[in-house]
Scaffold this motif. Sequence first.
Motif, short mmCIF file in Angstrom:
data_model
loop_
_atom_site.label_atom_id
_atom_site.label_comp_id
_atom_site.label_asym_id
_atom_site.label_seq_id
_atom_site.Cartn_x
_atom_site.Cartn_y
_atom_site.Cartn_z
N UNK A 48 31.92 49.06 2.51
CA UNK A 48 31.74 49.92 3.68
C UNK A 48 30.96 49.18 4.79
N UNK A 49 29.95 48.43 4.36
CA UNK A 49 29.20 47.64 5.35
C UNK A 49 30.12 46.60 5.98
N UNK A 50 30.96 45.96 5.19
CA UNK A 50 31.86 44.94 5.72
C UNK A 50 32.86 45.56 6.69
N UNK A 51 33.33 46.77 6.38
CA UNK A 51 34.27 47.45 7.27
C UNK A 51 33.65 47.68 8.64
N UNK A 52 32.41 48.23 8.65
CA UNK A 52 31.76 48.51 9.93
C UNK A 52 31.40 47.21 10.65
N UNK A 53 31.05 46.18 9.90
CA UNK A 53 30.77 44.89 10.52
C UNK A 53 31.99 44.30 11.19
N UNK A 54 33.16 44.46 10.54
CA UNK A 54 34.41 43.97 11.13
C UNK A 54 34.77 44.75 12.39
N UNK A 59 35.26 44.87 18.20
CA UNK A 59 34.90 45.66 19.38
C UNK A 59 34.15 44.81 20.40
N UNK A 60 33.26 43.93 19.91
CA UNK A 60 32.49 43.08 20.82
C UNK A 60 33.40 42.08 21.53
N UNK A 61 34.47 41.63 20.85
CA UNK A 61 35.42 40.72 21.49
C UNK A 61 36.17 41.44 22.61
N UNK A 62 36.64 42.67 22.34
CA UNK A 62 37.36 43.43 23.36
C UNK A 62 36.46 43.73 24.56
N UNK A 63 35.23 44.11 24.29
CA UNK A 63 34.29 44.38 25.38
C UNK A 63 33.99 43.10 26.15
N UNK A 64 33.92 41.96 25.42
CA UNK A 64 33.70 40.69 26.08
C UNK A 64 34.79 40.36 27.08
N UNK A 65 36.05 40.63 26.72
CA UNK A 65 37.14 40.42 27.66
C UNK A 65 37.02 41.36 28.85
N UNK A 66 36.60 42.60 28.59
CA UNK A 66 36.50 43.61 29.65
C UNK A 66 35.45 43.22 30.69
N UNK A 67 34.32 42.68 30.25
CA UNK A 67 33.24 42.32 31.19
C UNK A 67 33.33 40.85 31.60
N UNK A 68 34.46 40.21 31.34
CA UNK A 68 34.74 38.82 31.75
C UNK A 68 33.76 37.83 31.10
N UNK A 69 33.41 38.12 29.86
CA UNK A 69 32.54 37.21 29.12
C UNK A 69 33.26 35.91 28.77
N UNK A 70 34.60 35.98 28.68
CA UNK A 70 35.39 34.80 28.30
C UNK A 70 36.10 34.16 29.49
N UNK A 71 35.67 34.55 30.70
CA UNK A 71 36.20 33.86 31.89
C UNK A 71 35.60 32.45 31.95
N UNK A 72 36.24 31.54 32.68
CA UNK A 72 35.70 30.17 32.78
C UNK A 72 34.26 30.18 33.26
#
Length: 468
Positions: A48-54, A59-72
């Motif tokens: 269960x912990x692993x599920x929530x960790x995943x 989610x952090x990756x998707x949010x990173x793209x949304x706030x342009x964290x992975x822009x050059x």
Amino acid sequence: MIRQNQRFLTQIYVLADLLCTLMMFFAAYWLKFISGFLPFYRTLPFQDYLLWGTVYSFASILIGFYVRFYAPRRRKSSSYDILKVFQVQGISFLGLLSLLFISKEVHISREFLAIFIIANVTGMIAYRYVLKSLLSRLRRKGFNKRYVLILGAGSVGRSFHDNLQQHPELGYEAIGFLDDFQVVHADEHLQYKPILGLIDNLSHVLETMVVDEVIIALPLKAYKKYAYIIDQCEKAGVKTLIIPDFFDLLPARPFFDNFAGLPLINIRDIPLDELSNRLLKRTFDIVFSLICIVITSPIMLLIYLGIKLTSPGPVLFKQERMGLDRRNFHMYKFRSMHISAPHVGDTQWTVENDPRRTRFGSFLRKTSLDELPQFFNVLAGHMSVVGPRPERPFFVEQFKEEIPKYMVKHHIRPGITGWAQTNGLRGDTSIEERIVHDLFYIENWTFLFDLRIIMRTVTKGLLNKNAY
């Protein structure tokens, strides 16, 4: 030369962030449930912990793209990366807590969550700082370079070339210039890259040479060529950037707005114009000031007694200063001078060995303890903990005519301490240099910047050799 595709680098960053998050998850789980260092009651299985960790990781990756964290980020500073890490991880963690609440998952360990988020933020900042430092070293040695072509060999183009030379860690190299009015540089001894031809030769240069970005540094009278230049660059798949001929009138980071469907350049974009930033800063001001008043109340009591015993007159000294939106207010200090006519203090500059000082007052000014009552100004909303220092209206009228952009400092609340003061610009120092630092602070404000200034004030700014 290492010339990596930006999409590939983005994929590497995404993979590295996922691995970092999962590593911090396992580290937090081991520390909480396996190491024996912390007491625990196992309420959920590891799966269960692993599920929530995943869920949190993706989610952090998707949010990173949304706030342009992975822009050059080649041109971004380390502080920008740190701020983005806090932003992404903070939003992701709040999202995780919301999901746990909605799914009624009440048995998950709160200590584990605290350890996990702290470890994840720390790990993310650490590995990105190391990676950025490594890339900077490689670029200094000539690897991972990007090549730029400068259109215009005038003062704007040469200034850009000079600035590029001063920052080898960015990994940019000018291959040369194109210009319609010069064949060679007037100052050949300055070792500028060569002028390769006319602006009309742009398509040939893009076809025969490696060019990653084209910098347009042409005067305003050449604006008719912009359409041709941009069209040729887009055909060749090369990025185009424009340095306005009036760049010296713009702030370091101009803001582009939209009005009635037309793009506008905001000459003075101020982060504190945003309501969320103002609320954050004001909330911090109130909380920090209350804490400081409580902590320093015994010191203020001793200062009160010291002033009463060493010189006649009131303990507090109030003086009119100009603050936010050019509104005047009364700023409070502990009195450090003998009583004099009000117009003397309002129009006379304090100098070294000023005869108006009391002996105890000299100590207060040197240690900045005379500034403590200004925390009450902060509570009243006249001042902020951090900001440009306020000045007397008499001197404001004088400086605004003599010093360019002096009045811009009044776009935000004045502060007890500021970026200029922590760089040694206090007392009888250059007003021009102070304004440069004040403008930098106003245009680059972040909450972390405020914390940095406060830390510098505490560690090196309390004792002031220029405070007379």
